[in-house]
Scaffold this active site. Structure first.
Site, mmCIF file in Angstrom:
data_model
loop_
_atom_site.group_PDB
_atom_site.id
_atom_site.type_symbol
_atom_site.label_atom_id
_atom_site.label_comp_id
_atom_site.label_asym_id
_atom_site.label_seq_id
_atom_site.Cartn_x
_atom_site.Cartn_y
_atom_site.Cartn_z
ATOM 1 N N CYS A 258 4.525 0.075 4.036
ATOM 2 C CA CYS A 258 3.699 1.149 4.403
ATOM 3 C C CYS A 258 3.111 1.338 5.661
ATOM 4 C CB CYS A 258 2.790 1.348 3.033
ATOM 5 S SG CYS A 258 1.971 3.064 3.458
ATOM 6 N N GLU B 39 8.862 1.349 -0.476
ATOM 7 C CA GLU B 39 7.812 0.888 -0.963
ATOM 8 C C GLU B 39 7.780 1.185 -2.789
ATOM 9 O OE1 GLU B 39 3.060 1.438 -0.553
ATOM 10 O OE2 GLU B 39 4.495 2.717 0.333
ATOM 11 N N LYS C 239 1.528 -7.296 0.523
ATOM 12 C CA LYS C 239 1.218 -6.370 1.720
ATOM 13 C C LYS C 239 -0.349 -7.097 2.080
ATOM 14 C CE LYS C 239 -0.172 -1.546 2.570
ATOM 15 N NZ LYS C 239 -0.027 -0.169 2.317
#
Length: 539
Positions: free
Chosen positions: A410, A294, A360
């Site tokens: 994540c 990430e 995300k």
């Protein structure tokens, strides 16, 4: 004189009818049990067996309560003990990297743990109110019943589900995760992590019911004991079932772990170091798929240096390598202004000019978006990411040759329903999962082991292998059955190479998500409420 005697007798009857308050040490023991339950989770080996014992003791302790208030307080104490010892690593992100004063950071962790404990408190209260209880000789104790066993399992599962939903959710330390290394692992592909927690709670309650039954007559203990044993055996046998089948050619993959220090990652020196490091790691050897962590490139994607972009594009085309890299996405408005910053993964496909993009969806409160009224808190933390835009819940797959891949960033992989939803909604369902993350915010703590354990549950639920590329660890390859195939040592710079076979097909959990455990739990609670023995009011 007679009136006085009658009043005295009445007061004595009222006192005997009222439930006696439980001593403080009762709740202290519940908190200790919660703290002990933290050892059920990674990195403890075979922690699922430990959790089974702890939950059995916890339900026995909960059965000592004499009303919904004491049951709720017992659940709250257990939850606080579990969470304050299980998510203490949040202190590291707030104090070590966010710059928050130590007392304030510690208080924040304690307050957050008290909030999380609301959900096991709710489960305890619902169990007490719904189940109804038959009394035993001891005025303080309650005899577990069939109604109570199924009510406890259902209330516990619903409490954990709500914890993963309310205020964007935080299902970390959901009880089912420990069973990745326990006997009930096999239920994950059928009912997901909350369903595994339901089975765990039911087994614990049945064992306690059997133990109480032995105090009266043995035949009353036999049936609940046999059912508990059957559930344990079923969980072990179900872990051998393969719900999905191999699909498409295996891929050679390289997962990169840069080990870039978090405290300098967003400084110019850290940016330059990251760009140079990942250019070298990406281009040193070909693979069908190369994945970075990430925000491996801690810059806006539109500001990636031309030299870096040219080197990566040339390497991809020349070696037939597909590359997924993390960077900060942005939308450039017609007037040239930047808007809608996103935490994104970008994919380069050899011979294709278009760049794949995944934004995300499930953002981290206080790290990636600021809940209403909490901007002062983020200023104290000093984290460079503020309010980010979010992508849609189900996004298109990234194709490597003919293998579709579902990516997430994540802690998105702690929300199993969202990953299952993505697979259901994709035109060509992904056969491999990829998680790109950076846990450097939490230092060298149990958060790294816990997150790997969570990722393993996602593989079990979906029947698909998971590839994890992390900054400091755990970079790993997880098989479709949840086993860790290989991983890199934490806090090292390295590359994990593996050959991975994708899968196709749906597990029962991918098909129905959390609907099964929610509906079954609500029905069982309604039945328990309708047919349970008479309930007594208490505190």
């Amino acid at each position: 004189m007679a009136d006085s005697s009658l009043r005295s007798l009445s007061r004595q009857r009222d006192a005997s009818a009222a439930p006696r308050a439980l001593p403080f040490w009762h709740y202290l023991v519940a908190a200790v049990l919660g703290a002990a339950n933290t050892f059920s989770f990674a990195p403890t080996p075979h922690g699922g067996w430990i959790e089974l014992v702890i939950f059995t003791v916890f339900f026995a302790w909960l059965s000592r309560t004499n009303g919904w208030k004491s049951a709720a307080a017992t659940g709250w104490a257990f939850g606080f003990g579990n969470f304050v010892t299980g998510v203490w690593w949040l202190y590291v992100s707030m104090h070590d990297f966010g710059g928050m004063a130590a007392p304030l950071a510690a208080a924040a962790v304690a307050l957050f743990s008290l909030y999380l404990a609301v959900y096991p408190a709710l489960s305890g209260a619902v169990w007490s109110l719904v189940a109804g209880r038959g009394r035993v000789e001891d005025e303080q104790a309650t005899s577990p019943t069939w109604h109570g066993a199924f009510a406890f399992a259902s209330a516990w599962a619903l409490g954990e589900w709500l914890r993963g939903l309310v205020f964007t959710g935080f299902p970390w330390l959901a009880s089912g995760y420990a069973q990745v290394d326990g006997p009930l692992k096999g239920f994950g592909a059928i009912v997901g992590v909350y369903g595994v927690g339901w089975v765990l709670a039911l087994v614990a309650a049945l064992v306690v019911q059997a133990a109480f039954g032995l105090r009266r007559e043995r035949r009353r203990a036999l049936i609940p004991a046999l059912i508990a044993l059957a559930l344990i055996v079923a969980g072990m046998l179900l872990s051998l079932v393969r719900w999905t089948t191999p699909a498409n050619a295996p891929l050679d993959v390289r997962l990169l772990q840069g080990n870039v220090k978090q405290e300098m990652k967003f400084e110019q020196a850290g940016v330059d170091e990251s760009l140079a490091l990942y250019e070298r790691l990406i281009t040193e050897k070909r693979a069908d798929l190369i994945v970075t962590p990430e925000t491996a490139l801690p810059v806006l994607a539109v500001q990636v240096p031309e030299s870096f972009a040219t080197a990566i594009r040339g390497f991809a085309d020349r070696t037939n390598s597909s590359i997924l890299f993390g960077a900060i996405g942005v939308t450039v408005l017609p007037d040239g202004r930047a808007a809608d910053f996103t935490n994104s993964l970008f994919g380069i496909t050899p011979g294709v000019n278009d760049v794949y993009r995944y934004d995300k969806h499930h953002l981290v409160p206080f790290g990636e978006f600021v809940p209403l009224g909490f901007h002062w808190f983020v200023k104290l933390m000093g984290i460079p990411l503020g309010d980010l835009a979010r992508g849609p819940i189900a996004q298109k797959a990234f194709f490597v040759h003919n293998q579709p891949i579902a990516v997430d960033v994540c802690y998105e992989d702690i929300f199993g329903e969202e990953i299952a939803h993505t697979i259901r909604e994709q035109e060509t369902p992904a056969g491999i999962l990829v998680n790109s993350t950076n846990l450097a915010w939490f230092g060298n703590t149990i958060a790294l082991d816990q997150h790997l354990q969570i990722a393993r549950m996602r593989s079990i639920e979906t029947g698909r292998p998971m590839l994890r590329a992390t900054n400091t660890g755990m970079t790993a390859v997880i098989a479709a059955n949840g086993d860790v195939v290989s991983k890199l040592p934490t806090f090292t710079t390295g590359v994990l190479e593996a050959r991975v076979q994708g899968t196709s097909g749906r597990t029962p959990y991918v098909t129905s998500g959390n609907v099964t455990v929610i509906v079954v739990s609500l029905i069982l609670l309604a039945i328990a409420f309708a047919f349970a023995p008479g309930r007594k009011r208490g505190a």
